[in-house]
Design a protein around this motif. Structure first.
Motif, mmCIF file in Angstrom:
data_model
loop_
_atom_site.group_PDB
_atom_site.id
_atom_site.type_symbol
_atom_site.label_atom_id
_atom_site.label_comp_id
_atom_site.label_asym_id
_atom_site.label_seq_id
_atom_site.Cartn_x
_atom_site.Cartn_y
_atom_site.Cartn_z
ATOM 1 N N LYS A 118 0.812 -1.215 0.000
ATOM 2 C CA LYS A 118 0.000 0.000 0.000
ATOM 3 C C LYS A 118 0.846 1.266 0.000
ATOM 4 N N LEU A 119 2.133 1.134 -0.288
ATOM 5 C CA LEU A 119 3.035 2.283 -0.231
ATOM 6 C C LEU A 119 2.697 3.334 -1.278
ATOM 7 N N GLY A 120 2.375 2.898 -2.468
ATOM 8 C CA GLY A 120 2.106 3.850 -3.548
ATOM 9 C C GLY A 120 3.406 4.355 -4.151
ATOM 10 N N ARG A 121 3.440 5.638 -4.513
ATOM 11 C CA ARG A 121 4.654 6.216 -5.073
ATOM 12 C C ARG A 121 5.764 6.248 -4.030
ATOM 13 N N LEU A 122 7.021 6.252 -4.480
ATOM 14 C CA LEU A 122 8.149 6.272 -3.561
ATOM 15 C C LEU A 122 8.162 7.573 -2.763
ATOM 16 N N PRO A 123 8.620 7.527 -1.521
ATOM 17 C CA PRO A 123 8.596 8.731 -0.684
ATOM 18 C C PRO A 123 9.713 9.731 -0.992
ATOM 19 N N PHE A 124 10.499 9.495 -2.010
ATOM 20 C CA PHE A 124 11.550 10.440 -2.418
ATOM 21 C C PHE A 124 11.561 10.528 -3.936
ATOM 22 N N ASP A 125 12.229 11.544 -4.447
ATOM 23 C CA ASP A 125 12.205 11.822 -5.887
ATOM 24 C C ASP A 125 13.631 11.947 -6.405
ATOM 25 N N LEU A 126 13.989 11.056 -7.333
ATOM 26 C CA LEU A 126 15.298 11.101 -7.982
ATOM 27 C C LEU A 126 15.159 11.265 -9.490
ATOM 28 N N SER A 127 14.024 11.773 -9.923
ATOM 29 C CA SER A 127 13.796 11.914 -11.363
ATOM 30 C C SER A 127 14.704 12.964 -11.989
ATOM 31 N N HIS A 128 15.215 13.891 -11.198
ATOM 32 C CA HIS A 128 16.128 14.928 -11.708
ATOM 33 C C HIS A 128 17.482 14.845 -11.006
ATOM 34 N N PHE A 129 17.882 13.634 -10.643
ATOM 35 C CA PHE A 129 19.139 13.467 -9.914
ATOM 36 C C PHE A 129 20.328 13.874 -10.784
ATOM 37 N N VAL A 162 2.004 -1.857 -7.750
ATOM 38 C CA VAL A 162 1.794 -2.831 -6.675
ATOM 39 C C VAL A 162 0.616 -2.416 -5.804
ATOM 40 N N ARG A 163 0.511 -1.130 -5.543
ATOM 41 C CA ARG A 163 -0.634 -0.657 -4.755
ATOM 42 C C ARG A 163 -1.941 -0.874 -5.510
ATOM 43 N N LEU A 164 -1.944 -0.616 -6.810
ATOM 44 C CA LEU A 164 -3.144 -0.844 -7.610
ATOM 45 C C LEU A 164 -3.531 -2.313 -7.611
ATOM 46 N N GLU A 165 -2.533 -3.199 -7.712
ATOM 47 C CA GLU A 165 -2.807 -4.628 -7.684
ATOM 48 C C GLU A 165 -3.356 -5.069 -6.329
ATOM 49 N N ALA A 166 -2.789 -4.514 -5.255
ATOM 50 C CA ALA A 166 -3.270 -4.864 -3.924
ATOM 51 C C ALA A 166 -4.714 -4.415 -3.727
ATOM 52 N N THR A 167 -5.041 -3.227 -4.237
ATOM 53 C CA THR A 167 -6.412 -2.737 -4.136
ATOM 54 C C THR A 167 -7.364 -3.614 -4.946
ATOM 55 N N ARG A 168 -6.927 -4.024 -6.128
ATOM 56 C CA ARG A 168 -7.767 -4.869 -6.977
ATOM 57 C C ARG A 168 -7.979 -6.243 -6.345
ATOM 58 N N GLU A 169 -6.940 -6.822 -5.759
ATOM 59 C CA GLU A 169 -7.079 -8.127 -5.122
ATOM 60 C C GLU A 169 -7.973 -8.046 -3.888
ATOM 61 N N THR A 170 -7.892 -6.922 -3.190
ATOM 62 C CA THR A 170 -8.786 -6.750 -2.036
ATOM 63 C C THR A 170 -10.238 -6.644 -2.486
ATOM 64 N N LYS A 171 -10.447 -5.979 -3.611
ATOM 65 C CA LYS A 171 -11.803 -5.782 -4.123
ATOM 66 C C LYS A 171 -12.376 -7.057 -4.689
ATOM 67 N N HIS A 172 -11.551 -7.822 -5.404
ATOM 68 C CA HIS A 172 -12.034 -9.032 -6.072
ATOM 69 C C HIS A 172 -11.533 -10.304 -5.397
ATOM 70 N N GLY A 173 -10.969 -10.179 -4.197
ATOM 71 C CA GLY A 173 -10.412 -11.354 -3.538
ATOM 72 C C GLY A 173 -11.467 -12.347 -3.109
ATOM 73 N N LYS A 215 -14.666 -14.692 -3.314
ATOM 74 C CA LYS A 215 -15.292 -15.406 -4.436
ATOM 75 C C LYS A 215 -16.694 -14.903 -4.704
ATOM 76 N N GLU A 216 -17.317 -14.306 -3.704
ATOM 77 C CA GLU A 216 -18.674 -13.810 -3.896
ATOM 78 C C GLU A 216 -18.693 -12.529 -4.718
ATOM 79 N N LEU A 217 -17.544 -11.821 -4.773
ATOM 80 C CA LEU A 217 -17.521 -10.566 -5.503
ATOM 81 C C LEU A 217 -17.379 -10.816 -6.997
ATOM 82 N N LYS A 218 -17.809 -9.868 -7.753
ATOM 83 C CA LYS A 218 -17.794 -9.991 -9.198
ATOM 84 C C LYS A 218 -16.379 -9.880 -9.741
ATOM 85 N N GLU A 219 -16.065 -10.695 -10.721
ATOM 86 C CA GLU A 219 -14.740 -10.669 -11.332
ATOM 87 C C GLU A 219 -14.604 -9.418 -12.200
ATOM 88 N N GLU A 220 -13.365 -8.949 -12.316
ATOM 89 C CA GLU A 220 -13.138 -7.747 -13.103
ATOM 90 C C GLU A 220 -13.471 -8.011 -14.565
#
Length: 393
Positions: free
Chosen positions: A107-118, A149-160, A162-167
């Motif tokens: 559930k981290l999401g984006r990295l907590p630091f920025d090296l895009s202009h290092f 990874v955060r998006l995948e974790a959210t999707r697995e929680t939503k569709h994890g 068996k009673e919930l609808k598949e994506e």
């Protein structure tokens, strides 16, 4: 000059460790953990200090609560550094953290630091640009992977459950496209100059090669699954997007082969054979093309046999003046009803047995709904019918 850079780097590490030991403990600060992180991301460009790296991971395995001070210390160090060595070691360390199957990491999401202009501040700019590009490419991939990874974790929680609808098929296609984009970012991480063939860069490339093998294996499984879903349940839009994904995957397969050849030439240890490039059968691709173009393909029944059999025999069945047209197959014993556009209308026995009933002619027509007025005779209804007296006084 090179000796001075090494000496100044060692002095900076010593000073940072001294400051970390004097810092008070808190929810985001742990002096002992900070000391280990500083040693793991030192200015020594010879190699990665794997002993202290394992000590960091041991802290994380002890309790997920140490993730917060780990990210805090690493973020402060990455934001302050102007050394490509420290930046690259920090990226390798956070890359190893992603291997822990912890909900907090997912559930981290984006990295907590920025090296895009290092930009390195200690090496000659004419030589530093290749190291800067390597660090930026590595950061870009890890930053996007963290979000994925955060998006995948959210999707697995939503569709994890068996009673919930598949994506939906389109949602799965979008996820496959994102995975394809991650692999594209991953194969951009490579040394762009022979002067970069140092031990630390080659160690980073080992991590990258393991990541390529893992991510491409996931992509192959998902792309085969989504293609089968499109063939079974997809429509024109899904088939069009699926064909576009397959085209991109084919182009990327050639890039991956060249990438492995390049890594093998520079001496990356973990490079064995190139992974098997994803290959979709021609019949599946043809089926996707037919679905995209709106052509109706041959449907299959539950047993896998097709309904279009030219060897079926047509049989007319008649019982009590009721007729039906059925087919008998050589492979099946039961009878099947066939819908045809030829209609026949017959006399009703009740009309023949009625006293002095009018005999109406039999009509044959190709469309019973258009000629229904000519088939069924019109019998006028009296406006003033005489009702019998049912009550006898």
């Amino acid at each position: 000059m090179r000796l001075w850079i090494k000496a100044s780097g060692a002095l900076k590490d010593t000073y940072s460790i001294w400051v970390a030991k004097l810092a008070p403990s808190g929810p985001c600060r742990n002096p002992d953990l900070e000391t280990v992180i500083i040693k793991a991301t030192s200015h020594d460009e010879q190699c990665m200090d794997y002993k202290n790296v394992q000590r960091v991971f041991k802290w994380l395995r002890t309790s997920p609560l140490y993730l917060k001070p780990l990210l805090y210390t690493l973020s402060i160090r990455m934001e302050k550094t102007r050394s490509w060595v420290v930046a690259l070691k920090g990226l390798m360390l956070i890359h190893g953290v992603f291997c822990f199957d912890l909900p907090a990491v997912q559930k981290l999401g984006r990295l907590p630091f920025d090296l895009s202009h290092f930009s390195d501040g200690h090496v000659n700019p004419n030589k530093a640009w290749v190291f800067n590009a390597f660090v930026r490419s590595y950061f870009a991939y890890l930053d996007q992977k963290s979000a994925f990874v955060r998006l995948e974790a959210t999707r697995e929680t939503k569709h994890g459950s068996k009673e919930l609808k598949e994506e939906t098929v389109m949602e799965e296609l979008k996820n496959v496209e994102k995975l394809l984009g991650l692999i594209d970012l991953l194969i951009r991480i490579k040394p762009r100059n022979p002067s970069m063939n140092v031990v630390l860069v080659l160690e980073a490339m080992d991590c990258v090669m393991d990541e390529v093998l893992d991510m491409y294996a996931k992509f192959c499984v998902r792309v085969h699954h989504v293609v089968s879903r499109i063939i079974d349940f997809g429509g024109k839009d899904e088939a069009g997007v699926g064909l576009d994904v397959l085209r991109k995957a084919e182009l990327q397969g050639g890039k991956i082969s060249k990438y492995f050849d390049f890594c093998r030439d520079i001496g990356v240890i973990n490079v064995s054979e190139c992974p098997e490039i994803v290959k979709i059968q021609d019949k599946d691709i043809d089926e996707l093309v037919r679905i995209r173009d709106g052509c109706v393909s041959e449907k299959k029944n539950m047993k896998g046999d097709t309904n279009n059999n030219n060897n079926d025999d047509v049989v007319a069945y008649e019982f009590n003046n009721c007729r039906a047209i059925v087919t008998s197959s050589e492979k099946q014993l039961d009878l099947k009803t066939v819908i045809t556009d030829q209609w026949e209308v017959f006399d009703d026995d009740l009309m023949d047995s009625a006293s002095n009933a009018t005999n109406f002619p039999i009509f044959t027509t190709s469309n019973p709904f258009l000629d229904s007025l000519s088939i069924v005779p019109y019998i006028p209804v009296c406006n003033n019918p005489v009702l019998p007296d049912l009550i006898i006084l």
